[in-house]
Write an enzyme that holds these catalytic residues in place. Structure first.
Site, PDB file in Angstrom:
ATOM      1  CG  HIS A 190      -1.575   1.310   1.531  1.00  0.00           C
ATOM      2  ND1 HIS A 190      -1.148   2.151   2.544  1.00  0.00           N
ATOM      3  CD2 HIS A 190      -2.626   1.930   0.933  1.00  0.00           C
ATOM      4  CE1 HIS A 190      -1.927   3.223   2.555  1.00  0.00           C
ATOM      5  NE2 HIS A 190      -2.819   3.120   1.600  1.00  0.00           N
ATOM      6  CB  SER A 191       1.097   4.193   0.613  1.00  0.00           C
ATOM      7  OG  SER A 191       1.526   5.534   0.585  1.00  0.00           O
ATOM      8  CG  LEU A 192       7.379   3.898   0.284  1.00  0.00           C
ATOM      9  CD1 LEU A 192       8.039   4.459  -0.959  1.00  0.00           C
ATOM     10  CD2 LEU A 192       8.071   4.413   1.542  1.00  0.00           C
TER      11      LEU A 192
END
Length: 522
Positions: free
Chosen positions: A325-327
């Site tokens: 998720h995300s980075l």
């Protein structure tokens, strides 16, 4: 005498450790009955009994960053570790429910996926076979060679292969991978059972390294029946940005975010501190410097490469998938590009620019619908959209230069702004918001399509190196075949993040890679 005292001390420590574990287990057993009733009261406690094959959490890898970049440890999910982790999870859930009124959870509110211990959860992921192009030789050692100046000019052989991939049209498959991505944020308690993969730790290092120190984590899930591994990469722990975890990795998370997703080392203005020494002047940057910074051994990309290499040694015959998720999703995508692995990422910032700077292999002539990288996101998340920039944006105020919007692979977008009337807000970036309010509520998964032509940092100029100042080149260079189509890109936003100024560039330019390192003059 000193040796005897040391032996007594070690024996005493081990005895105390087992006493603590025994007490934790006893508390967990007693607590379990109460929590089960509490969970039923919150919305049910459906037994996690999947049919067919399934994945379970096998281990947690953590790789050092900064001065600790040579260190790598593994925590195996033994029954003792799992029991202690489960007890801590229940206590954390109870504490969280007392502090919030909206039934916030560390897992998910959906009764179908509820569990009393995420570390024993059995993930069922429907799969399908898909033809794709992958490099015939893609070992970590060979890929490291390709990254060198000599390797960049080495021809590589591609082969069409039939690979097993997660069925991204299956709601259960996408939710399971999202829960795995969520799991990577959760601390597993340090028990002293970490297995050293590299040289032993310095005894002065923090025992909680990776949670209480700078490091990158990867949770490894294994399906023994089908011999498939899923590596879930931890995303950003960010102070000042809602929707993220918050631990001791925050500083390095921020540095790597600013390195991967900014145009030039987070050089937004003279008021910002850059994260690398590649800025030259004005909107001009040293391209070869950026490439070297991304590949530094103390940066996150190389840390994920090392985690993947360690998992591959433990499972040499297994198929490996990546998620995050995300980075963590962007890092998963970069590793998928490097080694030809299937990837399912959630709310990841645009990673296309970083992939080009790393000179990652893109299969020649591969139809987009056969691409094995899928980015799931929605229209109310400014980080996924690439609109969390500008002086008054939440990202900028918190010190994050999130300047990229372009993704590789396919994008699978839920239009919650249209369907649900949501507003673009940083709170919508949270993985639990995505799981409970989007993935669980939509009847079908978002359709995955090839993204529109996209350009990042088009107004920057990139020199091959600082000795080539007389020959500056832009990230967007002229194509040998002139295209008749064009694409509009945003060049200015107001304080709400809404685009107020546009520019038009040739559509084919979006596919041109950044300038490679300059060759020696003859």
């Amino acid at each position: 005498m000193e040796d005897k005292r040391s032996i007594r001390s070690q024996r005493g420590w081990h005895h105390a450790r087992w006493v603590v574990i025994g007490l934790v287990l006893a508390v967990y057993v007693l607590w379990e009955r109460f929590v089960r009733g509490y969970n039923r009261h919150r919305g049910g406690d459906t037994p996690n009994i999947p049919t067919g094959s399934y994945f379970t959490l096998e281990s947690v890898h953590r790789h050092g960053i900064g001065t600790q970049y040579m260190h790598h440890q593994v925590l195996d999910m033994t029954p003792e570790v799992v029991a202690e982790a489960g007890a801590r999870f229940q206590l954390a859930e109870m504490s969280l429910s007392e502090l919030t009124d909206d039934e916030e959870t560390l897992w998910t509110r959906n009764s179908r996926y509820r569990t009393e211990n995420p570390y024993t959860y059995k993930f069922s992921i429907p799969t399908r076979n898909q033809s794709t192009l992958r490099m015939q030789e893609r070992s970590p050692e060979f890929m490291a060679f390709l990254a060198t100046p000599q390797g960049q000019h080495t021809p590589v052989a591609w082969a069409e292969e039939e690979v097993q991939v997660p069925d991204v049209e299956s709601k259960d498959a996408v939710i399971a991978l999202a829960l795995m991505s969520s799991n990577a944020y959760v601390e597993v308690p340090f028990t002293g059972d970490w297995r050293n993969v590299t040289a032993p730790w310095d005894e002065h290092d923090s025992q909680g390294y990776g949670w209480d120190g700078e490091g990158l984590r990867g949770h490894v899930f294994y399906n023994s029946q089908e011999d498939i591994v899923v590596i879930s990469v931890k995303g950003t722990s960010a102070q000042g940005i809602p929707g993220s975890g918050d631990d001791e990795t925050t500083a390095q998370d921020k540095i790597n975010d600013n390195l991967l997703f900014s145009c030039c080392c987070a050089r937004v203005s003279y008021l910002w501190s850059t994260v690398c020494d590649c800025y030259v002047k004005g909107s001009t940057c040293d391209e070869s410097c950026l490439e070297k910074e991304l590949r530094r051994k103390d940066r996150y990309y190389q840390a994920v490469v090392e985690i993947y290499a360690a998992v591959l040694k433990d499972h040499p015959s297994a198929a490996v998938w990546m998620t995050g998720h995300s980075l963590g999703g962007s890092l998963a995508s970069l590793i998928g590009r490097t080694f030809g692995l299937p990837v399912v990422a959630f709310e990841a910032p645009g990673e296309q620019l970083a992939a080009k700077r790393l000179h990652l292999p893109f299969p020649p002539g591969l139809p987009s619908y056969l691409d094995n990288v899928w980015h799931f996101g929605h229209t109310a998340d400014p980080i996924f959209l690439g609109t969390c920039n500008g002086a008054s944006s939440s990202c900028s105020i918190a010190g994050y230069a999130m300047e990229t919007a372009c993704h590789t692979g396919q994008v699978c977008v839920y239009d919650v702004v249209k369907d649900k009337g949501w507003h673009v807000n940083m709170l919508n970036h949270r993985i639990h918001t995505v799981i409970d309010s989007i993935l669980n509520e939509y009847n079908e998964t978002a359709k995955c399509i090839t993204p529109e032509p996209c350009v990042d940092c088009y107004n920057w100029k990139y020199w091959p190196d600082r000795s080539g100042k007389k020959h500056p080149s832009s990230t967007i260079t002229a194509s040998s075949s002139t295209a008749t189509s064009s694409v509009a890109v945003c060049i200015g936003r107001n304080w709400l993040g809404i685009c107020t100024a546009w520019a038009t560039v040739p559509a084919t330019d979006a596919q041109v890679q950044t300038a490679p390192p300059a060759q020696p003059e003859t």
